[in-house]
Write an enzyme that holds these catalytic residues in place. Sequence first.
Site, mmCIF file in Angstrom:
data_model
loop_
_atom_site.group_PDB
_atom_site.id
_atom_site.type_symbol
_atom_site.label_atom_id
_atom_site.label_comp_id
_atom_site.label_asym_id
_atom_site.label_seq_id
_atom_site.Cartn_x
_atom_site.Cartn_y
_atom_site.Cartn_z
ATOM 1 N N SER A 110 31.720 6.495 24.465
ATOM 2 C CA SER A 110 32.908 7.275 24.804
ATOM 3 C C SER A 110 33.759 7.464 23.561
ATOM 4 O O SER A 110 34.237 6.485 22.971
ATOM 5 C CB SER A 110 33.733 6.554 25.869
ATOM 6 O OG SER A 110 35.019 7.148 25.935
ATOM 7 N N HIS A 116 29.796 10.728 25.452
ATOM 8 C CA HIS A 116 30.674 10.726 26.624
ATOM 9 C C HIS A 116 32.070 11.198 26.217
ATOM 10 O O HIS A 116 32.713 10.596 25.348
ATOM 11 C CB HIS A 116 30.733 9.306 27.192
ATOM 12 C CG HIS A 116 31.427 9.186 28.500
ATOM 13 N ND1 HIS A 116 30.802 9.405 29.708
ATOM 14 C CD2 HIS A 116 32.705 8.860 28.799
ATOM 15 C CE1 HIS A 116 31.665 9.205 30.695
ATOM 16 N NE2 HIS A 116 32.836 8.878 30.165
ATOM 17 N N ASP A 141 35.795 11.959 27.579
ATOM 18 C CA ASP A 141 36.727 11.699 28.679
ATOM 19 C C ASP A 141 37.849 12.722 28.674
ATOM 20 O O ASP A 141 38.665 12.758 27.754
ATOM 21 C CB ASP A 141 37.309 10.289 28.534
ATOM 22 C CG ASP A 141 36.289 9.220 28.886
ATOM 23 O OD1 ASP A 141 35.718 9.308 29.987
ATOM 24 O OD2 ASP A 141 36.054 8.318 28.062
ATOM 25 N N MET A 194 41.134 13.949 30.565
ATOM 26 C CA MET A 194 42.162 13.479 31.517
ATOM 27 C C MET A 194 43.327 14.466 31.521
ATOM 28 O O MET A 194 43.724 14.959 30.459
ATOM 29 C CB MET A 194 42.673 12.097 31.088
ATOM 30 C CG MET A 194 41.562 11.062 30.907
ATOM 31 S SD MET A 194 42.258 9.419 30.632
ATOM 32 C CE MET A 194 40.790 8.519 30.143
ATOM 33 N N HIS A 247 33.110 13.839 31.227
ATOM 34 C CA HIS A 247 33.655 13.141 32.390
ATOM 35 C C HIS A 247 35.044 13.699 32.692
ATOM 36 O O HIS A 247 36.009 13.391 31.993
ATOM 37 C CB HIS A 247 33.704 11.634 32.054
ATOM 38 C CG HIS A 247 34.269 10.777 33.130
ATOM 39 N ND1 HIS A 247 34.637 9.463 32.913
ATOM 40 C CD2 HIS A 247 34.528 11.010 34.440
ATOM 41 C CE1 HIS A 247 35.108 8.945 34.040
ATOM 42 N NE2 HIS A 247 35.052 9.872 34.978
ATOM 43 N N MET A 258 38.279 13.751 34.482
ATOM 44 C CA MET A 258 39.220 12.999 35.320
ATOM 45 C C MET A 258 40.413 13.907 35.524
ATOM 46 O O MET A 258 41.500 13.701 34.963
ATOM 47 C CB MET A 258 39.599 11.677 34.623
ATOM 48 C CG MET A 258 38.486 10.644 34.715
ATOM 49 S SD MET A 258 38.653 9.322 33.500
ATOM 50 C CE MET A 258 37.868 10.090 32.093
ATOM 51 N N MET A 300 32.243 4.036 38.510
ATOM 52 C CA MET A 300 33.270 3.506 37.603
ATOM 53 C C MET A 300 33.360 1.986 37.742
ATOM 54 O O MET A 300 33.447 1.464 38.856
ATOM 55 C CB MET A 300 34.645 4.101 37.923
ATOM 56 C CG MET A 300 34.817 5.588 37.645
ATOM 57 S SD MET A 300 34.646 6.101 35.928
ATOM 58 C CE MET A 300 35.870 5.108 35.077
ATOM 59 N N ASP A 355 30.694 3.064 33.715
ATOM 60 C CA ASP A 355 31.720 3.443 32.741
ATOM 61 C C ASP A 355 32.914 2.516 32.894
ATOM 62 O O ASP A 355 33.555 2.486 33.950
ATOM 63 C CB ASP A 355 32.116 4.907 33.000
ATOM 64 C CG ASP A 355 33.131 5.439 32.018
ATOM 65 O OD1 ASP A 355 33.446 4.744 31.038
ATOM 66 O OD2 ASP A 355 33.611 6.571 32.236
#
Length: 213
Positions: free
Chosen positions: A8, A31, A33, A35, A64, A66, A135, A169
Amino acid sequence: MENKISPSILASDYANLETELERINASDLIHIDVMDGHFVPNITIGAPVVKALKKVCDIPFDVHLMISNPLDYAEDFANAGADIICFHIESESDTEKTINKILSLGKKAALAVKPKTEIDAVLPFIEKLSMILVMTVEPGFGGQSFMEEVMPKIEKIREINKDIDIEVDGGINEETVKIAARAGANVFVAGSAVFKAPVPNEMIKTLKDNARL
Ligand code: DX5
Ligand code: ZN
């Protein structure tokens, strides 16, 4: 089942992302992330950054999301170069529609579940998914502790489906990777463990070796 390590970049140096990607060029996936400050209480990076990184990296991108409305943004991330688009079943978007949208864009669809969400929620969609992300921390921040109590969810999916990728993760390190692998996971996200290591590529190799133990 092939084991894959997906570092990540949340734990990397955002001022030097191109060189950070070079330090993890032994990884199977990258990965990323995303958000939105709404689905989770933190804001990270968006599609323009994914697009820029795609130009300097050949490793597939495991994005990913979120975010509260993945259906509205799937196309942006597909166009930016995401290879796997993973969104949360707890998001506000219709799950079936979002999966269909991702597939229609020619990308792999993955569904993520937070620690408190029952794994049965993903079962109606499993046939269309390339991967399920279980998760092992509450999403929102890197550097948290691995939640071993979610392992039965992984065991349950692995029992039902031997072929699907199961990703973990949160809090993955040289030790917890073994626990997750024993439960049936085969895709391992690691942020802090990889980027805090003196040589990130060596940590990627260690995680991969340990996933076999
Ligand atoms: C948490 C993110 C994770 C995070 C993992 O919301 O989804 O990908 O970066 O970081 P570590 O490996 O430090 O727990
Ligand atoms: Zn993540």
